[in-house]
Design an enzyme around this catalytic site. Structure first.
Site, PDB file in Angstrom:
ATOM      1  N   GLY A  13     -58.901  21.296 -11.508  1.00  0.00           N
ATOM      2  CA  GLY A  13     -58.656  19.809 -12.156  1.00  0.00           C
ATOM      3  C   GLY A  13     -59.934  19.799 -13.477  1.00  0.00           C
ATOM      4  O   GLY A  13     -59.876  20.495 -14.215  1.00  0.00           O
ATOM      5  N   ASP A  59     -70.100  26.232  -1.097  1.00  0.00           N
ATOM      6  CA  ASP A  59     -70.022  24.733  -0.676  1.00  0.00           C
ATOM      7  C   ASP A  59     -70.925  23.775  -1.236  1.00  0.00           C
ATOM      8  O   ASP A  59     -72.142  23.915  -0.667  1.00  0.00           O
ATOM      9  CB  ASP A  59     -69.618  24.628   1.035  1.00  0.00           C
ATOM     10  CG  ASP A  59     -69.208  23.548   1.226  1.00  0.00           C
ATOM     11  OD1 ASP A  59     -69.743  22.369   0.746  1.00  0.00           O
ATOM     12  OD2 ASP A  59     -68.451  23.573   2.400  1.00  0.00           O
ATOM     13  N   VAL A  60     -70.752  23.024  -2.136  1.00  0.00           N
ATOM     14  CA  VAL A  60     -71.795  22.066  -2.709  1.00  0.00           C
ATOM     15  C   VAL A  60     -72.294  21.081  -1.583  1.00  0.00           C
ATOM     16  O   VAL A  60     -73.378  20.460  -1.871  1.00  0.00           O
ATOM     17  CB  VAL A  60     -71.191  21.034  -3.667  1.00  0.00           C
ATOM     18  CG1 VAL A  60     -70.809  22.176  -4.974  1.00  0.00           C
ATOM     19  CG2 VAL A  60     -70.054  20.165  -3.574  1.00  0.00           C
ATOM     20  N   TYR A 151     -65.125   7.718  -0.727  1.00  0.00           N
ATOM     21  CA  TYR A 151     -65.193   8.183  -2.068  1.00  0.00           C
ATOM     22  C   TYR A 151     -66.093   7.106  -2.854  1.00  0.00           C
ATOM     23  O   TYR A 151     -66.821   7.547  -3.763  1.00  0.00           O
ATOM     24  CB  TYR A 151     -63.937   8.384  -2.576  1.00  0.00           C
ATOM     25  CG  TYR A 151     -64.005   8.597  -4.037  1.00  0.00           C
ATOM     26  CD1 TYR A 151     -64.297  10.174  -4.327  1.00  0.00           C
ATOM     27  CD2 TYR A 151     -63.485   7.927  -5.207  1.00  0.00           C
ATOM     28  CE1 TYR A 151     -64.174  10.497  -5.739  1.00  0.00           C
ATOM     29  CE2 TYR A 151     -63.426   8.272  -6.518  1.00  0.00           C
ATOM     30  CZ  TYR A 151     -63.979   9.695  -6.839  1.00  0.00           C
ATOM     31  OH  TYR A 151     -64.087  10.055  -8.056  1.00  0.00           O
ATOM     32  N   LYS A 155     -69.542   7.593  -4.739  1.00  0.00           N
ATOM     33  CA  LYS A 155     -69.813   7.280  -6.131  1.00  0.00           C
ATOM     34  C   LYS A 155     -70.717   6.408  -6.762  1.00  0.00           C
ATOM     35  O   LYS A 155     -71.546   6.504  -7.499  1.00  0.00           O
ATOM     36  CB  LYS A 155     -68.117   7.000  -6.837  1.00  0.00           C
ATOM     37  CG  LYS A 155     -67.627   8.318  -7.109  1.00  0.00           C
ATOM     38  CD  LYS A 155     -68.218   9.418  -7.969  1.00  0.00           C
ATOM     39  CE  LYS A 155     -67.141  10.606  -8.031  1.00  0.00           C
ATOM     40  NZ  LYS A 155     -67.683  11.844  -8.590  1.00  0.00           N
TER      41      LYS A 155
HETATM   42  N1  LIG Z   1     -58.939  12.626 -10.898  1.00  0.00           N
HETATM   43  C1  LIG Z   1     -59.221  11.474 -11.105  1.00  0.00           C
HETATM   44  O1  LIG Z   1     -58.345  10.434 -11.208  1.00  0.00           O
HETATM   45  C2  LIG Z   1     -60.797  11.173 -10.973  1.00  0.00           C
HETATM   46  C3  LIG Z   1     -60.853   9.753 -11.641  1.00  0.00           C
HETATM   47  C4  LIG Z   1     -62.163   9.519 -11.882  1.00  0.00           C
HETATM   48  C5  LIG Z   1     -63.282  10.460 -11.679  1.00  0.00           C
HETATM   49  N2  LIG Z   1     -62.819  11.638 -11.098  1.00  0.00           N
HETATM   50  C6  LIG Z   1     -64.029  12.631 -11.085  1.00  0.00           C
HETATM   51  O2  LIG Z   1     -63.929  13.806 -11.551  1.00  0.00           O
HETATM   52  C7  LIG Z   1     -64.244  15.023 -10.755  1.00  0.00           C
HETATM   53  C8  LIG Z   1     -63.270  16.165 -10.709  1.00  0.00           C
HETATM   54  O3  LIG Z   1     -62.198  15.441  -9.881  1.00  0.00           O
HETATM   55  P1  LIG Z   1     -60.840  16.172  -9.919  1.00  0.00           P
HETATM   56  O4  LIG Z   1     -59.796  15.167  -9.699  1.00  0.00           O
HETATM   57  O5  LIG Z   1     -60.847  17.044 -10.780  1.00  0.00           O
HETATM   58  O6  LIG Z   1     -60.814  16.880  -8.329  1.00  0.00           O
HETATM   59  P2  LIG Z   1     -59.944  18.248  -7.899  1.00  0.00           P
HETATM   60  O7  LIG Z   1     -58.806  18.010  -8.627  1.00  0.00           O
HETATM   61  O8  LIG Z   1     -59.766  17.731  -6.300  1.00  0.00           O
HETATM   62  O9  LIG Z   1     -61.230  19.303  -7.885  1.00  0.00           O
HETATM   63  C9  LIG Z   1     -62.041  19.206  -7.170  1.00  0.00           C
HETATM   64  C10 LIG Z   1     -63.005  20.391  -7.440  1.00  0.00           C
HETATM   65  O10 LIG Z   1     -63.995  20.600  -6.640  1.00  0.00           O
HETATM   66  C11 LIG Z   1     -64.021  21.728  -5.763  1.00  0.00           C
HETATM   67  N3  LIG Z   1     -64.471  21.617  -4.274  1.00  0.00           N
HETATM   68  C12 LIG Z   1     -64.105  20.307  -3.572  1.00  0.00           C
HETATM   69  N4  LIG Z   1     -64.642  20.484  -2.418  1.00  0.00           N
HETATM   70  C13 LIG Z   1     -66.168  21.359  -2.577  1.00  0.00           C
HETATM   71  C14 LIG Z   1     -66.902  21.842  -1.917  1.00  0.00           C
HETATM   72  N5  LIG Z   1     -67.049  21.435  -0.550  1.00  0.00           N
HETATM   73  N6  LIG Z   1     -67.732  22.641  -2.309  1.00  0.00           N
HETATM   74  C15 LIG Z   1     -67.757  23.271  -3.711  1.00  0.00           C
HETATM   75  N7  LIG Z   1     -66.584  22.748  -4.465  1.00  0.00           N
HETATM   76  C16 LIG Z   1     -65.482  21.855  -4.061  1.00  0.00           C
HETATM   77  C17 LIG Z   1     -62.376  22.121  -5.575  1.00  0.00           C
HETATM   78  O11 LIG Z   1     -62.555  23.420  -5.365  1.00  0.00           O
HETATM   79  P3  LIG Z   1     -62.225  24.124  -4.230  1.00  0.00           P
HETATM   80  O12 LIG Z   1     -61.547  23.372  -3.326  1.00  0.00           O
HETATM   81  O13 LIG Z   1     -61.830  25.690  -4.477  1.00  0.00           O
HETATM   82  O14 LIG Z   1     -63.732  24.138  -3.432  1.00  0.00           O
HETATM   83  C18 LIG Z   1     -62.172  21.713  -7.009  1.00  0.00           C
HETATM   84  O15 LIG Z   1     -62.635  22.594  -7.836  1.00  0.00           O
HETATM   85  C19 LIG Z   1     -64.938  14.512  -9.676  1.00  0.00           C
HETATM   86  O16 LIG Z   1     -66.489  14.205  -9.600  1.00  0.00           O
HETATM   87  C20 LIG Z   1     -64.269  13.114  -9.429  1.00  0.00           C
HETATM   88  O17 LIG Z   1     -64.899  12.035  -8.992  1.00  0.00           O
HETATM   89  C21 LIG Z   1     -61.682  12.103 -11.048  1.00  0.00           C
END
Ligand SMILES: NC(=O)c1ccc[n+]([C@@H]2O[C@H](COP(=O)([O-])OP(=O)(O)OC[C@H]3O[C@@H](n4cnc5c(N)ncnc54)[C@H](OP(=O)(O)O)[C@@H]3O)[C@@H](O)[C@H]2O)c1
Length: 331
Positions: A13, A59-60, A151, A155
């Site tokens: 992501g 794990d964060v 969520y 946030k």
């Molecule tokens: N996508 C959207 O529409 C959107 C909108 C607004 C804001 N955001 C923000 O953008 C950021 C990234 O979101 P994304 O959409 O890219 O999410 P994503 O595709 O689900 O990726 C999440 C990342 O976090 C890691 N992760 C999940 N649980 C974890 C844990 N317990 N410990 C360590 N790493 C963990 C996952 O890897 P592993 O599973 O390998 O650990 C992955 O690398 C977030 O802060 C989100 O709130 C996203």
């Protein structure tokens, strides 16, 4: 001398795109997440850009693991210049269907993950009086929508934590910088692996952007240290509405952010879920999700076609807000 960045959530992501962009800008990158497949693939991309990468599975939600990752990053690469807190997870479900353990876990990863990351970074940056921390936020840190209470709560909490920690740095005259970058909807694997109780496949609420388009604002924030950045024109409008007219924003969210979070596609029974464990440690999901065809941002034709319906929803929300006010006065 090379610069060092740590990115949590770097296996997929937005975090993945951010890690690669840092490498392209000349940073060596420490990659933190749980899934080794995604982390190793991210490391290859960093190395392809000519920089050093170190893979740090952690794990964060667990402070000790985040602290160990920070120590290992410095041991392998050197003093950390930039720390990005990006990792997240979520649960799509109405509150009544939410398992308390799932709620707790989503908050621990999404909120405490940012707290632990910030603490580990500050422990190293404050004594040196230099460095930059960027926390990834969302429009949902200003307007909460249905089906994502854990969520949204996380946030909102991230924003409160960030403002407090930043005020402390200002108070002590520190040169360590902290920024928060509030993203719009992004086409990432999040929607393929998040927990859900709903019968249809989840999706980001349009307009949808590509991870690379938003990653550049995160990298920019690490350089300019601006307190907050809100990415995307639609996002700016929503955040402003949340501040100026929170009642209207709540009525709008109730009407406009339920169906728009779901595709027409029925939820697959063998769909993987990443809430407690990575979906498959050998899997590489990459930066993009399955919505490449809709991820044209504000000018995407599918988003533009939805605007008349959005206007109707907004009008209904405005009517309901006025009725709510009149009703209150009558009481
Ligand atoms: N996508 C959207 O529409 C959107 C909108 C607004 C804001 N955001 C923000 O953008 C950021 C990234 O979101 P994304 O959409 O890219 O999410 P994503 O595709 O689900 O990726 C999440 C990342 O976090 C890691 N992760 C999940 N649980 C974890 C844990 N317990 N410990 C360590 N790493 C963990 C996952 O890897 P592993 O599973 O390998 O650990 C992955 O690398 C977030 O802060 C989100 O709130 C996203």
């Amino acid at each position: 001398m090379s610069k060092i960045a740590v990115v949590t959530g770097a296996s997929a992501g937005v975090g993945r795109a951010t890690a690669v962009l840092f490498a392209q800008k000349g940073f060596d990158v420490a990659l933190v997440a749980r899934g080794e497949g995604g982390l190793q693939a991210a490391a290859k991309e960093v190395e392809h850009a000519g920089r050093r990468a170190v893979v740090l599975p952690a794990d964060v939600a667990d402070y000790e693991q985040v602290e160990s990752a920070a120590a290992a990053a410095e041991e392998s690469l050197g003093p950390i210049d930039v720390w990005v807190n990006d990792a997240m997870t979520t649960v799509f479900a109405p509150l009544g269907d939410l398992d308390p353990d799932d709620f707790k876990r989503a908050v621990e990863v999404t909120f405490l993950g940012q707290v632990w990351g910030t603490m580990a970074a500050l422990k190293r940056m404050r004594p040196r009086d230099r460095g930059s921390i960027v926390n990834v936020g969302s429009a949902l840190a200003f307007i909460a929508i249905p089906l994502q209470a854990a969520y949204c709560a996380a946030k909102f909490a991230c924003r409160g934590f960030f403002e407090s920690a930043r005020a402390e740095l200002i108070h002590e005259g520190s040169h360590v910088r902290m920024s928060m970058v509030h993203l719009p909807a992004v086409n990432t694997p999040q929607f393929d692996w998040c927990e859900t109780s709903l019968p249809r496949h989840p999706q980001p609420v349009p307009p949808i952007y590509q991870p690379e388009d938003v990653a550049k604002f995160i990298v920019e924030a690490a350089h300019d240290g601006r307190r907050a950045k809100i990415v995307g024109s639609w996002n700016k409008l929503l955040v402003a509405a949340g501040k100026v007219a929170p009642g209207l924003a709540n009525q709008y969210a109730a009407r406009g952010a339920w169906e728009t979070q779901l595709t027409e596609e029925p939820l697959s029974k063998d769909r993987p879920v990443n809430l407690f464990d990575p979906v498959d440690v050998f899997n590489d999901a990459g930066a993009h999700g399955q919505f490449d065809d809709k991820a044209g941002g504000f000018l995407d034709p599918s988003f533009l076609r939805s605007l008349p319906q959005t206007a109707k929803t907004f009008a209904a929300a405005a009517r309901a807000t006025t009725l709510e006010k009149l009703e209150r006065r009558r009481r």
